[in-house]
Write an enzyme that holds these catalytic residues in place. Structure first.
Site, PDB file in Angstrom:
ATOM      1  N   ASP A  94     -70.921 -38.277  17.139  1.00  0.00           N
ATOM      2  CA  ASP A  94     -71.288 -37.720  18.401  1.00  0.00           C
ATOM      3  C   ASP A  94     -69.823 -37.892  19.202  1.00  0.00           C
ATOM      4  O   ASP A  94     -69.654 -38.801  20.116  1.00  0.00           O
ATOM      5  CB  ASP A  94     -72.216 -38.749  19.046  1.00  0.00           C
ATOM      6  N   HIS A 125     -74.968 -45.508   9.995  1.00  0.00           N
ATOM      7  CA  HIS A 125     -75.072 -46.731  10.941  1.00  0.00           C
ATOM      8  C   HIS A 125     -74.767 -47.985  10.280  1.00  0.00           C
ATOM      9  O   HIS A 125     -74.020 -48.906  10.908  1.00  0.00           O
ATOM     10  CB  HIS A 125     -76.713 -47.005  11.172  1.00  0.00           C
ATOM     11  N   GLN A 178     -82.859 -39.789  27.662  1.00  0.00           N
ATOM     12  CA  GLN A 178     -81.674 -38.924  27.375  1.00  0.00           C
ATOM     13  C   GLN A 178     -82.258 -37.785  26.317  1.00  0.00           C
ATOM     14  O   GLN A 178     -81.415 -37.098  25.655  1.00  0.00           O
ATOM     15  CB  GLN A 178     -80.348 -39.691  26.258  1.00  0.00           C
ATOM     16  N   GLY A 222     -81.896 -46.289  15.941  1.00  0.00           N
ATOM     17  CA  GLY A 222     -82.817 -46.663  14.717  1.00  0.00           C
ATOM     18  C   GLY A 222     -82.958 -45.833  13.572  1.00  0.00           C
ATOM     19  O   GLY A 222     -82.013 -44.698  13.424  1.00  0.00           O
ATOM     20  N   VAL A 262     -69.644 -40.489   8.561  1.00  0.00           N
ATOM     21  CA  VAL A 262     -70.071 -40.749   6.808  1.00  0.00           C
ATOM     22  C   VAL A 262     -70.961 -39.507   6.547  1.00  0.00           C
ATOM     23  O   VAL A 262     -71.752 -38.950   7.084  1.00  0.00           O
ATOM     24  CB  VAL A 262     -70.844 -42.208   6.768  1.00  0.00           C
ATOM     25  N   HIS A 302     -79.048 -45.250   8.616  1.00  0.00           N
ATOM     26  CA  HIS A 302     -78.546 -44.346   7.359  1.00  0.00           C
ATOM     27  C   HIS A 302     -77.220 -45.100   7.189  1.00  0.00           C
ATOM     28  O   HIS A 302     -76.792 -46.073   7.744  1.00  0.00           O
ATOM     29  CB  HIS A 302     -78.562 -43.087   7.420  1.00  0.00           C
ATOM     30  N   SER A 310     -79.917 -39.349  11.677  1.00  0.00           N
ATOM     31  CA  SER A 310     -81.189 -39.539  11.612  1.00  0.00           C
ATOM     32  C   SER A 310     -81.968 -38.224  11.541  1.00  0.00           C
ATOM     33  O   SER A 310     -83.059 -38.275  11.091  1.00  0.00           O
ATOM     34  CB  SER A 310     -81.436 -40.831  12.606  1.00  0.00           C
ATOM     35  N   ARG A 311     -81.500 -37.264  12.195  1.00  0.00           N
ATOM     36  CA  ARG A 311     -82.289 -36.079  12.405  1.00  0.00           C
ATOM     37  C   ARG A 311     -82.243 -35.230  11.008  1.00  0.00           C
ATOM     38  O   ARG A 311     -83.031 -34.384  11.003  1.00  0.00           O
ATOM     39  CB  ARG A 311     -81.642 -35.292  13.513  1.00  0.00           C
ATOM     40  N   GLY A 368     -70.329 -44.065  16.394  1.00  0.00           N
ATOM     41  CA  GLY A 368     -69.866 -43.186  15.488  1.00  0.00           C
ATOM     42  C   GLY A 368     -68.925 -42.020  16.005  1.00  0.00           C
ATOM     43  O   GLY A 368     -69.606 -41.598  17.227  1.00  0.00           O
TER      44      GLY A 368
HETATM   45  O1  PAF Z   1     -75.833 -42.331  19.526  1.00  0.00           O
HETATM   46  C1  PAF Z   1     -77.018 -42.817  19.749  1.00  0.00           C
HETATM   47  O2  PAF Z   1     -77.878 -43.310  18.923  1.00  0.00           O
HETATM   48  C2  PAF Z   1     -77.529 -43.012  21.341  1.00  0.00           C
HETATM   49  O3  PAF Z   1     -77.138 -41.865  21.982  1.00  0.00           O
HETATM   50  C3  PAF Z   1     -77.004 -44.138  21.897  1.00  0.00           C
HETATM   51  C4  PAF Z   1     -75.475 -44.360  22.006  1.00  0.00           C
HETATM   52  C5  PAF Z   1     -77.545 -45.432  21.020  1.00  0.00           C
HETATM   53  C6  PAF Z   1     -77.569 -44.313  23.261  1.00  0.00           C
HETATM   54  O4  PAF Z   1     -79.003 -44.377  23.183  1.00  0.00           O
END
Ligand code: PAF
Length: 286
Positions: A150, A37, A61, A31, A176, A34, A186-187, A147
């Protein structure tokens, strides 16, 4: 756009879509959408008949002391953005429905998940692969878009999909960037005005490495990593988690450059905001 909130309702909908012959594209997210996403959603819409976006801030996580509790969250804002893009279903389950009270399973991808971010965030990728496997079972996609920012996460997920025979095509989508060069995340919303120059040192390090590889100049892996460290550490607010040049498939450190070399960076700003960035260098040492 429909908003679905329980695993059972989601799986029921996915089964119905499959029975109707629809190709399902999935975009898993946490969520606070931006442009990065939104570009994943557009890619999924190009490739599939129906697009499901998942929005779940996955407790599994995050380690104790990380930013789980302050991760930015606004369901109404994200619903409006996803709806505008033409997403069919936004799936936003609650943690209690995802994990219940007696959850015991962990999916661990060996090797690829242990170095880099895995070394700085022990257990992080186990949380990612476990939740992504659950999301795959709940949404039954034909393809899923992630994306490339990561980069290690994408490699770990590809390995899981191969090893566990998920019949799902995994599509990586380019980073992007803001006009400034900052990779969207998002961070980034945690960054204060006086931290921006420090945050930009990651993309400046990337530009430095790309310029050297594009110029064809012969430079060693160590020389480039040292140059990047200097660019980043000019900012006292920065602490480097890693500056690595690795093979894009194995994530093992490159001793010399190859066409598959990728530069990966992780930097903490004021010990508060952890940023990552990367670029493929595609450069062979002569
Ligand atoms: O990249 C992320 O936003 C998260 O690590 C994911 C893949 C949605 C898993 O929680």
């Amino acid at each position: 756009m429909e908003v679905v909130t329980t695993p059972a309702a989601m799986q029921e909908q996915a089964i119905a879509l499959r029975a109707a012959g629809q190709k399902i594209g999935l975009v898993p997210t946490m969520g606070w959408f931006h442009e990065g996403h939104l570009s994943l959603m557009r890619k999924a819409m190009e490739e599939a008949d129906r697009v499901i976006v998942t929005l779940f801030v996955n407790p599994m996580q995050f380690a104790v002391g990380e930013d789980l509790d302050k991760y930015p969250h606004d369901l109404d804002r994200d619903c409006a953005l996803a709806e505008k893009e033409g997403v069919d279903i936004l799936y936003a389950p609650a943690a209690k429905d995802m994990y219940g009270t007696d959850f015991k399973t962990v999916i661990h991808v060996g090797g690829l998940s242990s170095g880099l971010c895995g070394a700085d965030r022990p257990g992080h990728f186990d949380g990612v692969t476990t939740v992504v496997a659950k999301l795959f079972h709940q949404t039954l996609p034909h393809l899923a878009v992630f994306g490339e920012k990561d980069f290690q996460q994408l490699a770990v997920i590809r390995q899981m999909v191969t090893d566990l025979d998920f019949p799902i095509e995994i599509i990586g989508h380019p980073i992007v960037r803001e006009k400034s060069g900052l990779a969207m995340s998002s961070r980034n919303s945690y960054l204060q005005h006086d931290e921006m120059a420090a945050a930009l040192s990651l993309s400046q390090g990337i530009e430095y490495a790309k310029d050297i590889s594009a110029s064809g100049a012969v430079a060693s892996v160590e020389h480039i990593k040292e140059g990047i460290r200097k660019i980043i550490l000019k900012h006292p607010q920065c602490a480097i988690d890693y500056v690595e040049i690795v093979d894009a498939l194995t994530l093992k450190p490159s001793v010399v450059f190859s066409q598959n070399s990728v530069l990966l960076l992780a930097v903490k700003i004021n010990q508060r905001v952890r940023l990552i960035d990367n670029t493929l260098l595609g450069y062979s040492e002569k």
